[in-house]
Design an enzyme around this catalytic site. Structure first.
Site, PDB file in Angstrom:
ATOM      1  N   LYS A 124       3.611  -5.623  -5.653  1.00 24.18           N
ATOM      2  CA  LYS A 124       4.645  -4.972  -5.471  1.00 24.18           C
ATOM      3  C   LYS A 124       4.166  -4.442  -3.430  1.00 24.18           C
ATOM      4  O   LYS A 124       3.975  -3.679  -3.662  1.00 24.18           O
ATOM      5  CB  LYS A 124       5.302  -4.452  -6.097  1.00 24.18           C
ATOM      6  CG  LYS A 124       6.993  -4.686  -4.972  1.00 24.18           C
ATOM      7  CD  LYS A 124       6.939  -4.723  -3.605  1.00 24.18           C
ATOM      8  CE  LYS A 124       7.846  -3.307  -2.959  1.00 24.18           C
ATOM      9  NZ  LYS A 124       7.340  -3.027  -1.274  1.00 24.18           N
TER      10      LYS A 124
ATOM     11  N   GLU B 114      -1.850   7.276  -4.766  1.00 24.26           N
ATOM     12  CA  GLU B 114      -2.986   7.492  -3.818  1.00 24.26           C
ATOM     13  C   GLU B 114      -2.049   7.628  -2.220  1.00 24.26           C
ATOM     14  O   GLU B 114      -1.077   6.687  -1.831  1.00 24.26           O
ATOM     15  CB  GLU B 114      -3.623   6.826  -3.987  1.00 24.26           C
ATOM     16  CG  GLU B 114      -5.127   6.900  -2.912  1.00 24.26           C
ATOM     17  CD  GLU B 114      -5.148   6.839  -1.248  1.00 24.26           C
ATOM     18  OE1 GLU B 114      -4.388   7.720  -0.787  1.00 24.26           O
ATOM     19  OE2 GLU B 114      -4.899   5.519  -0.610  1.00 24.26           O
TER      20      GLU B 114
ATOM     21  N   CYS C  84      -4.964   6.599   5.275  1.00 32.14           N
ATOM     22  CA  CYS C  84      -3.801   7.335   5.007  1.00 32.14           C
ATOM     23  C   CYS C  84      -5.131   8.790   4.784  1.00 32.14           C
ATOM     24  O   CYS C  84      -5.208  10.188   4.997  1.00 32.14           O
ATOM     25  CB  CYS C  84      -3.842   7.296   3.735  1.00 32.14           C
ATOM     26  SG  CYS C  84      -4.940   6.707   2.843  1.00 32.14           S
TER      27      CYS C  84
ATOM     28  N   GLU D  51       1.431  13.930   8.323  1.00 27.19           N
ATOM     29  CA  GLU D  51       1.233  13.003   8.825  1.00 27.19           C
ATOM     30  C   GLU D  51       1.839  12.238   9.979  1.00 27.19           C
ATOM     31  O   GLU D  51       2.675  12.100   9.810  1.00 27.19           O
ATOM     32  CB  GLU D  51       0.537  12.795   8.106  1.00 27.19           C
ATOM     33  CG  GLU D  51      -0.440  10.945   7.911  1.00 27.19           C
ATOM     34  CD  GLU D  51      -0.326  10.287   6.095  1.00 27.19           C
ATOM     35  OE1 GLU D  51       0.925  10.638   5.502  1.00 27.19           O
ATOM     36  OE2 GLU D  51      -0.950  10.274   6.168  1.00 27.19           O
TER      37      GLU D  51
HETATM   38  P1  ADP Z   1       4.214   3.850   4.090  1.00 20.51           P
HETATM   39  O1  ADP Z   1       4.413   5.274   4.702  1.00 20.51           O
HETATM   40  O2  ADP Z   1       3.197   3.767   3.713  1.00 20.51           O
HETATM   41  O3  ADP Z   1       5.184   2.755   4.407  1.00 20.51           O
HETATM   42  P2  ADP Z   1       6.271   4.324   1.484  1.00 20.51           P
HETATM   43  O4  ADP Z   1       5.739   5.018   0.822  1.00 20.51           O
HETATM   44  O5  ADP Z   1       6.903   3.960   1.950  1.00 20.51           O
HETATM   45  O6  ADP Z   1       5.241   3.848   2.536  1.00 20.51           O
HETATM   46  O7  ADP Z   1       5.776   2.511   1.177  1.00 20.51           O
HETATM   47  C1  ADP Z   1       4.719   2.424   0.572  1.00 20.51           C
HETATM   48  C2  ADP Z   1       5.134   1.066  -0.900  1.00 20.51           C
HETATM   49  O8  ADP Z   1       5.769   1.563  -2.326  1.00 20.51           O
HETATM   50  C3  ADP Z   1       5.931  -0.347   0.044  1.00 20.51           C
HETATM   51  O9  ADP Z   1       5.638  -1.257  -0.898  1.00 20.51           O
HETATM   52  C4  ADP Z   1       7.315   0.122  -0.579  1.00 20.51           C
HETATM   53  O10 ADP Z   1       8.310  -0.575  -0.516  1.00 20.51           O
HETATM   54  C5  ADP Z   1       7.132   1.193  -1.610  1.00 20.51           C
HETATM   55  N1  ADP Z   1       8.017   2.250  -1.484  1.00 20.51           N
HETATM   56  C6  ADP Z   1       9.288   2.505  -0.911  1.00 20.51           C
HETATM   57  N2  ADP Z   1       9.876   3.376  -1.741  1.00 20.51           N
HETATM   58  C7  ADP Z   1       9.812   3.383  -2.426  1.00 20.51           C
HETATM   59  C8  ADP Z   1      11.171   3.603  -3.870  1.00 20.51           C
HETATM   60  N3  ADP Z   1      11.368   4.961  -3.653  1.00 20.51           N
HETATM   61  N4  ADP Z   1       9.844   3.489  -5.205  1.00 20.51           N
HETATM   62  C9  ADP Z   1       8.871   2.361  -5.189  1.00 20.51           C
HETATM   63  N5  ADP Z   1       7.841   1.863  -3.758  1.00 20.51           N
HETATM   64  C10 ADP Z   1       8.957   2.485  -2.734  1.00 20.51           C
END
Ligand code: ADP
Length: 781
Positions: A181, A255, A289, A386
């Protein structure tokens, strides 16, 4: 002389988008599948629509997981060499289309073409080559392990193709199939990759891409058909995923975020270090990161360094990502742009001084200037949160010790950069930094042969190198485990104590900080024989006892710094002293459990202590050979303080099998012995007392497993937790340990054969007793 624009053509990308009418479904089972709902993905540099992508539903995830499951068996059976050929073909495919990927990535993400062309794409290629090698070597080098199965992978938007490579290459090499995803902002290179991978012969279903937002990711995490989740993203979402997967048996690597220190000593090459800062915080607009976002400069050179840095900042060029002559491109999205601005304002409100050079930004699109905040307090928001943008905060230090203290003053622990011309100083500092990657006189070096990943709240697991490939494998000996015959026996409820027996003259106390200690609550519990006779009593430990034990373990940090030879000696002493009292232990085990194998259990325990005495100075790290002039030292470092819940089966051997690998590697432990048969562990106090084990290295708290486990799991000063109890114990260990994201090793209520060395001795456990820190040391003039 000024630079003129040097635009890279986007014609090929536009042509590719046009063949799809700029509208994409998911890539499942070898072809594009239309999704019910669509969302936009825009160009951050212009705000214009780039394409429409499908917003994955639960049903889409289900279809993709089924496709992956269907493909997994034959993919694994293809064998290491067969998979190596496919991975090699993927590397070649990426290389052939390198420019297309680089331009598409630049457009979708907003990062400079110079970076996608020279870093993201070549590193992605390198990951597929490197892992083609692991596939080839799997049968010989990793023969005790097999594929995990279907892997769900969720990646962020900052390095879309590179994160795909970091995740997909090792997963496929090891014989897993994947549902990936990508991030909602940047799904296009993943779709292009999947399409071209299948053209290059990858069998349908081996790699599936489902696009969508957080909810799509959450559906993937929750899907029962997924055996492992690998996630890169925010610590906040990482915690949610840890909770959602707790107790399901899914393996997990995370990570997560960082707030990494960039440490400049007064003997550093200051101009070199200034260039280092540029790379550390303005590479990819600081949306990294492991960005070196906290500058720590030694006081004597701070004014000079900041002056040079400001001058250099004035030369940075911010512009359209496809312009080959720019240093910084666009921020991913207006939401992120707003957040960066708000955090900077907050920093200023909290007393920081802001510097932004007089440079022109493009008139439209999502741009933020390179920013330096000085006069920052260690506790201020900008020094702890961050920011994920081109914002550097700067502080000063006086001594190396103060530098280490400031550097470690963070809940994160992803990376650090150390600048000094004195190699002795740099290499003295590197092991003291609580993080997974340290760059000496360099920053942001990455390679497929070198593990990358965090300590503490930056997550767990490694990507790259031998340390990374294990994350996509499971131990064959553990895969064959069956649920424990007896999950739980509440001794009090099921057997009645026989109070006609003579009263006991001694209740075993707890063992904390090298001393026998009365339990805080002043209660004890009876230990019964299989026929219900009282064979002894032990203290009933409570929360306070656990807290005292953790404090004692924390204070015993000298053990983590002791030489491996010294730790080995102590393990041998323990073996020797146990051996001197073997008969006494055997009769105790027999009295508690009724087993006829008591003597062999003691023998096996002695042997195990010897084995870890042997391993203590042999389970050492590696020297990786990345493609640069230099080396990366993969050091095995202890986790710190580890809680251990021991099984009821083999009460002495289980206890010894769990504590010895941990202490052999320099951890300090707080152990809860078998709830039903704790006397083998309490008898062991005397062995500890006569074996020169330093106070606080091994702390033993007897009592109710569930309560003690809960306190250990929730305790933020406990770094790791090993749980060999019931299925429920494993679930609560994983669920309750999310506060500080402990490294957990749990048995999910499956029975481990403690006599079988393949499943309970040596590297199989040692691997979980350490975390790998990679120290990069480039050399040459
Ligand atoms: P960033 O701050 O880098 O956007 P996120 O953690 O929000 O980090 O997003 C990283 C990935 O995790 C994206 O692909 C996002 O769609 C997905 N994501 C966000 N929320 C969830 C969740 N509750 N469960 C699984 N995946 C998620």
């Amino acid at each position: 002389m000024d630079y003129g624009p040097a635009p890279e053509s986007d014609a090929e990308v536009r042509a590719w988008l046009a063949t799809h009418k700029s509208s994409f479904g998911h890539f499942i089972g070898g072809s594009f599948v239309t999704g019910a709902k669509q969302i936009d993905t825009n160009e951050p540099a212009t705000g214009k629509l780039l394409a429409r992508i499908a917003d994955g539903s639960k049903k889409d995830i289900d279809t993709a997981v089924s496709a992956a499951r269907k493909a997994q068996g034959s993919w694994e059976k293809l064998g290491g060499h067969g998979r190596a050929r496919h991975l090699y073909a993927l590397a070649r495919m990426l290389q052939r289309h390198a420019r297309l990927f680089a331009v598409l990535e630049s457009l979708d993400n907003g990062k400079p073409i110079r970076e996608t062309r020279d870093l993201d794409v070549p590193l992605a290629v390198r990951h597929f080559y490197h892992h083609a090698g692991w596939a080839q070597l799997q049968d010989s080098e990793l023969s005790a392990y097999k594929a995990i199965g279907v892997v769900g992978q969720i990646i962020p938007w900052n390095f879309p193709l590179l994160m795909l490579a970091w995740k997909v290459a090792p997963a496929l090499a090891a014989g897993n199939t994947v549902v990936l995803k990508p991030a909602e902002f940047t799904p296009l290179t993943a779709l292009l990759f999947a399409e071209l991978a299948h053209k290059a012969g990858l069998p349908p279903g081996v790699l599936n891409v489902v696009t969508g937002e957080g909810a799509t990711g959450a559906s993937l995490v929750e899907h029962a058909g997924v055996d492992k989740i690998a996630f890169t993203g925010s610590t906040e979402v990482g915690r949610l995923i840890r909770k959602a997967t707790a107790g399901t048996g899914k393996s997990l690597t995370l990570e997560l975020g960082g707030k990494s220190p960039f440490i400049v000593f007064d003997d550093a090459d200051l101009d070199g270090a200034v260039e280092g800062v540029v790379d550390a915080i303005w590479f990819n607009q600081g949306q990294v990161c492991c960005a070196g976002s906290r500058l720590l400069v030694q006081e004597g050179v701070a004014a000079d360094f900041i002056k040079r840095l400001k001058r250099r900042m004035g030369k940075l060029r911010v512009g359209h990502p496809l312009d080959k002559a720019i240093d910084m491109g666009a921020i991913i999205d207006p939401i992120q742009l707003k957040r960066i601005g708000m955090l900077v304002d907050k920093g200023v409100a909290e007393g920081a001084e802001k510097f932004q050079p007089e440079i022109t930004l493009p008139a439209t699109g999502c741009f933020f200037p390179p920013t330096l905040l000085t006069n920052v307090e260690t506790s201020s928001t900008v020094a702890t949160e961050e920011i994920f943008g081109p914002v550097l905060v700067s502080m000063t230090f006086r001594t190396p010790d103060e530098a280490v203290m400031l550097a470690n003053n963070s809940r994160y622990g992803l990376s650090a950069s150390v600048w000094s011309e004195t190699i002795g100083l740099a290499l003295d500092i590197a092991p003291k930094l609580q993080c997974g990657v340290v760059w000496v006189n360099a920053t942001n070096l990455f390679d497929a042969a070198v593990g990358f990943g965090g300590y503490r709240e930056s997550g767990f697991g490694r990507e790259g190198g031998r340390e990374g490939i294990y994350e996509y494998l499971k131990l064959k000996a553990w895969a064959a485990r069956k649920p424990k015959a007896v999950q739980r026996v509440a001794a009090e409820a099921e057997v009645k104590p026989n109070f006609d027996e003579p009263a006991l003259d001694r209740t075993a106390k707890l063992f904390i900080g090298g001393k026998q200690a009365r339990p805080d609550g002043n209660y004890s519990r009876a230990v019964l024989s299989p026929s219900g006779k009282i064979v002894g009593e032990v203290g009933e430990g409570n929360r306070k006892d656990i807290r005292n034990a953790v404090a004692a373990a924390r204070a015993a940090e000298g053990w983590s710094k002791a030489t491996a030879h010294n730790r080995a000696q102590i393990l041998y002493y323990m073996a020797e002293n146990l051996s001197a009292r073997a008969d006494e232990f055997a009769s105790r085990i027999k009295a508690m459990t009724g087993t006829s194998k008591a003597k062999s259990e003691v023998e096996a325990a002695i042997q195990r202590l010897f084995s870890y005495g042997a391993w203590a100075d042999k389970y050492d790290g590696a020297v990786h050979a990345p493609p640069l002039r230099g080396v990366a030292l993969a050091m095995h470092e202890p986790l710190g303080v580890v809680g251990v819940i021991c099984p009821d089966e083999a009460p002495l051997l289980g206890f010894i099998s769990l504590i010895s690998p941990l202490i052999a590697m320099g951890n300090r432990v707080v152990v809860v012995p078998s709830e039903r048969h704790p006397l083998a562990a309490t008898d062991f106090y005397q062995v500890l007392e006569t074996s020169d084990v330093p106070a606080g290295v091994i702390n033993i708290v007897t009592g109710g497993r569930d309560t003690l486990l809960k306190t250990l799991a929730e305790h933020d000063d406990v770094d790791g937790l090993w749980v060999f109890g019931s299925k429920e114990n494993s679930a609560s260990a994983e669920k309750l340990s999310t506060g500080n994201l402990k490294r957990t090793l749990v048995d999910h209520g499956l029975a481990t054969d403690w006599y079988d060395t393949a499943s309970s001795e040596g590297p199989v456990l040692l691997r979980h007793a350490v975390q790998v820190k990679n120290i990069w040391i480039p050399y040459g003039e």
